[in-house]
Write a protein that holds these residues in place. Structure first.
Motif, PDB file in Angstrom:
ATOM      1  N   ASN A  74      41.202  42.119  38.815  1.00 50.98           N
ATOM      2  CA  ASN A  74      41.509  41.425  40.062  1.00 50.98           C
ATOM      3  C   ASN A  74      41.866  42.396  41.190  1.00 50.98           C
ATOM      4  OD1 ASN A  74      40.977  38.948  38.905  1.00 50.98           O
ATOM      5  ND2 ASN A  74      43.119  38.564  38.375  1.00 50.98           N
ATOM      6  N   ALA A  75      42.404  43.553  40.848  1.00 51.52           N
ATOM      7  CA  ALA A  75      42.728  44.546  41.883  1.00 51.52           C
ATOM      8  C   ALA A  75      41.461  45.085  42.544  1.00 51.52           C
ATOM      9  CB  ALA A  75      43.528  45.686  41.279  1.00 51.52           C
ATOM     10  N   GLN A  76      40.362  45.111  41.782  1.00 49.07           N
ATOM     11  CA  GLN A  76      39.072  45.598  42.281  1.00 49.07           C
ATOM     12  C   GLN A  76      38.131  44.464  42.655  1.00 49.07           C
ATOM     13  OE1 GLN A  76      38.405  48.832  42.828  1.00 49.07           O
ATOM     14  NE2 GLN A  76      40.468  49.345  42.134  1.00 49.07           N
ATOM     15  N   ASN A  77      38.595  43.229  42.508  1.00 47.23           N
ATOM     16  CA  ASN A  77      37.751  42.054  42.812  1.00 47.23           C
ATOM     17  C   ASN A  77      36.421  42.124  42.061  1.00 47.23           C
ATOM     18  OD1 ASN A  77      39.683  41.089  44.672  1.00 47.23           O
ATOM     19  ND2 ASN A  77      38.858  42.435  46.251  1.00 47.23           N
ATOM     20  N   THR A  78      36.467  42.510  40.805  1.00 50.32           N
ATOM     21  CA  THR A  78      35.251  42.726  40.023  1.00 50.32           C
ATOM     22  C   THR A  78      35.338  42.003  38.685  1.00 50.32           C
ATOM     23  OG1 THR A  78      34.964  44.900  41.051  1.00 50.32           O
ATOM     24  CG2 THR A  78      33.723  44.484  39.039  1.00 50.32           C
ATOM     25  N   VAL A  79      34.202  41.447  38.295  1.00 48.83           N
ATOM     26  CA  VAL A  79      34.067  40.788  37.001  1.00 48.83           C
ATOM     27  C   VAL A  79      33.006  41.557  36.208  1.00 48.83           C
ATOM     28  CG1 VAL A  79      33.574  38.620  35.823  1.00 48.83           C
ATOM     29  CG2 VAL A  79      34.603  38.590  38.098  1.00 48.83           C
ATOM     30  N   TYR A  80      33.216  41.707  34.915  1.00 52.61           N
ATOM     31  CA  TYR A  80      32.312  42.471  34.063  1.00 52.61           C
ATOM     32  C   TYR A  80      31.765  41.603  32.936  1.00 52.61           C
ATOM     33  CZ  TYR A  80      34.805  46.329  36.305  1.00 52.61           C
ATOM     34  OH  TYR A  80      35.365  47.176  37.227  1.00 52.61           O
ATOM     35  N   LEU A  81      30.614  41.993  32.430  1.00 57.21           N
ATOM     36  CA  LEU A  81      30.060  41.383  31.228  1.00 57.21           C
ATOM     37  C   LEU A  81      29.534  42.506  30.349  1.00 57.21           C
ATOM     38  CD1 LEU A  81      29.497  38.642  29.839  1.00 57.21           C
ATOM     39  CD2 LEU A  81      27.153  38.815  30.735  1.00 57.21           C
ATOM     40  N   GLN A  82      30.224  42.767  29.256  1.00 61.58           N
ATOM     41  CA  GLN A  82      29.780  43.733  28.264  1.00 61.58           C
ATOM     42  C   GLN A  82      28.864  43.008  27.297  1.00 61.58           C
ATOM     43  OE1 GLN A  82      30.354  47.126  27.944  1.00 61.58           O
ATOM     44  NE2 GLN A  82      28.897  47.024  26.244  1.00 61.58           N
ATOM     45  N   MET A  83      27.640  43.493  27.186  1.00 55.45           N
ATOM     46  CA  MET A  83      26.641  42.840  26.338  1.00 55.45           C
ATOM     47  C   MET A  83      26.234  43.805  25.233  1.00 55.45           C
ATOM     48  SD  MET A  83      24.318  40.934  29.233  1.00 55.45           S
ATOM     49  CE  MET A  83      23.588  42.457  29.793  1.00 55.45           C
ATOM     50  N   ASP A  84      26.491  43.416  24.007  1.00 58.72           N
ATOM     51  CA  ASP A  84      26.159  44.238  22.846  1.00 58.72           C
ATOM     52  C   ASP A  84      25.183  43.493  21.950  1.00 58.72           C
ATOM     53  OD1 ASP A  84      29.617  45.086  22.848  1.00 58.72           O
ATOM     54  OD2 ASP A  84      27.983  46.373  23.545  1.00 58.72           O
ATOM     55  N   VAL A  85      24.549  44.232  21.073  1.00 59.26           N
ATOM     56  CA  VAL A  85      23.577  43.666  20.129  1.00 59.26           C
ATOM     57  C   VAL A  85      22.598  42.755  20.882  1.00 59.26           C
ATOM     58  CG1 VAL A  85      23.297  42.647  17.838  1.00 59.26           C
ATOM     59  CG2 VAL A  85      25.500  43.631  18.467  1.00 59.26           C
TER      60      VAL A  85
END
Length: 116
Positions: A74-85
């Motif tokens: 939230n401090a960076q206003n960023t959302v991530y999606l780690q996608m494996d396999v």
């Protein structure tokens, strides 16, 4: 900036990994549950994963459960999606938005292609 900006997509072999990022306007998305969605060629856009404002609550589509991980800074206003396999059926354009999505806040998305 109102629309989010997605990045991190690319071409990857089956079984590989990618990490997607979604840069948002803090003012626009502050306090919202955020989600990742995807649209494969010839198909409707579908829900992938969501995370609440605190980051303490997440939910996933059955098709990605155990392989994908959503997170946010939230401090960076960023959302991530780690996608494996990754699997070939994960091939799609990936988008982030609030969850449920706000109609006029779709970005351009980022292409993910899983192929050998």
């Amino acid at each position: 900036q109102v629309q989010p900006v997605e990045s991190g997509g690319g071409l990857v072999q089956p079984g590989g990994s990618l990490r997607l990022s979604c840069a948002t306007s803090g003012r626009t998305f502050m306090g919202y549950t955020m989600g990742w969605f995807r649209q494969a060629p010839g198909k409707e856009r579908e829900f992938v994963a969501a995370i609440n404002w605190s980051g303490g609550g997440t939910t996933y589509a059955d098709s990605v459960k155990g392989r994908f991980t959503i997170s946010r800074d939230n401090a960076q206003n960023t959302v991530y999606l780690q996608m494996d396999v990754l699997k070939p059926e994960d091939t799609a354009v990936y988008y982030c938005n609030t969850h449920p999505p706000i109609r006029d806040r779709w970005g351009q998305g980022t292409q993910v292609t899983v192929s050998s």
